[in-house]
Write a protein that holds these residues in place. Sequence first.
Motif, PDB file in Angstrom:
ATOM      1  N   LEU A  24       6.150 -74.757 -38.031  1.00 47.17           N
ATOM      2  CA  LEU A  24       4.922 -75.408 -38.461  1.00 47.17           C
ATOM      3  C   LEU A  24       3.693 -74.733 -37.859  1.00 47.17           C
ATOM      4  O   LEU A  24       2.678 -74.554 -38.547  1.00 47.17           O
ATOM      5  N   ILE A  25       3.773 -74.360 -36.594  1.00 47.28           N
ATOM      6  CA  ILE A  25       2.660 -73.660 -35.965  1.00 47.28           C
ATOM      7  C   ILE A  25       2.407 -72.339 -36.682  1.00 47.28           C
ATOM      8  O   ILE A  25       1.259 -71.963 -36.952  1.00 47.28           O
ATOM      9  N   GLN A  26       3.487 -71.648 -37.025  1.00 45.69           N
ATOM     10  CA  GLN A  26       3.348 -70.378 -37.728  1.00 45.69           C
ATOM     11  C   GLN A  26       2.668 -70.587 -39.080  1.00 45.69           C
ATOM     12  O   GLN A  26       1.780 -69.815 -39.468  1.00 45.69           O
ATOM     13  N   GLU A  27       3.094 -71.605 -39.802  1.00 40.48           N
ATOM     14  CA  GLU A  27       2.467 -71.885 -41.095  1.00 40.48           C
ATOM     15  C   GLU A  27       0.995 -72.234 -40.925  1.00 40.48           C
ATOM     16  O   GLU A  27       0.137 -71.807 -41.710  1.00 40.48           O
ATOM     17  N   GLY A  28       0.697 -73.024 -39.899  1.00 41.17           N
ATOM     18  CA  GLY A  28      -0.696 -73.383 -39.657  1.00 41.17           C
ATOM     19  C   GLY A  28      -1.550 -72.173 -39.327  1.00 41.17           C
ATOM     20  O   GLY A  28      -2.697 -72.062 -39.778  1.00 41.17           O
ATOM     21  N   MET A  29      -0.996 -71.235 -38.555  1.00 37.86           N
ATOM     22  CA  MET A  29      -1.739 -70.027 -38.215  1.00 37.86           C
ATOM     23  C   MET A  29      -1.965 -69.155 -39.444  1.00 37.86           C
ATOM     24  O   MET A  29      -3.002 -68.501 -39.570  1.00 37.86           O
TER      25      MET A  29
END
Length: 212
Positions: free
Chosen positions: A59-64
């Motif tokens: 999720l963090i990767q997608e947000g970034m």
Amino acid sequence: MSINEAQFDAYGDLSDERLCQLTQEGNRDAEEALFKRYHRLVRKLARPYYLAGGDSDDLIQEGMIGLIYGVREYDGQKSASFRTFAEICIRNRLYSAVRAAARDKHSPLNQSVPLEIPFFDSHTVFCTAPLLSQTNPEDLIIGQERFRDRLSDVRKQLSEFEAKILGYYLDGLTIQEMAEAVSRSPKSVDNAVQRIRRKAARHLTSGDLSRG
């Protein structure tokens, strides 16, 4: 203070819009400063999905990715503040990833939130960026009343300590930052997050928060 630290401090004094402009011009130091400034916002926007069963790193990767898109596409002459534009792009990317995961049983995000609205999202957001042009903008709107009801339902089943941690967690604090805020060990805080996560996930699937 080293030269690099002095340079970073100088960038830290610049506005988001100026950092974005410098990043678009290829300035890597400005890019690093901007991404560091927005990493907490990415965590904050991703965490409702994580509580409901998603994978934190994914999720963090997608947000970034959403943030990178916002940096690339931001035009100060046409858009509102960079923060507003970036937040929309981050939310859209997370929403898109969760919807795609709901259609892909092999995706790590498959156990996240296959709903039409983000859980715990108190903001009214319209899909204005082309990233999700195929999505009905009305699907991205959630009212304050529904948010308050869901948050209230979860909080009723939490201990005083867990409720405090939930507030910090949804605000994007790291485990270490939360531990310092409540004067507890990181392990104790992480255990509380996992308990909250189990209760929140059960609420989404069955409405039952009475166990655990």
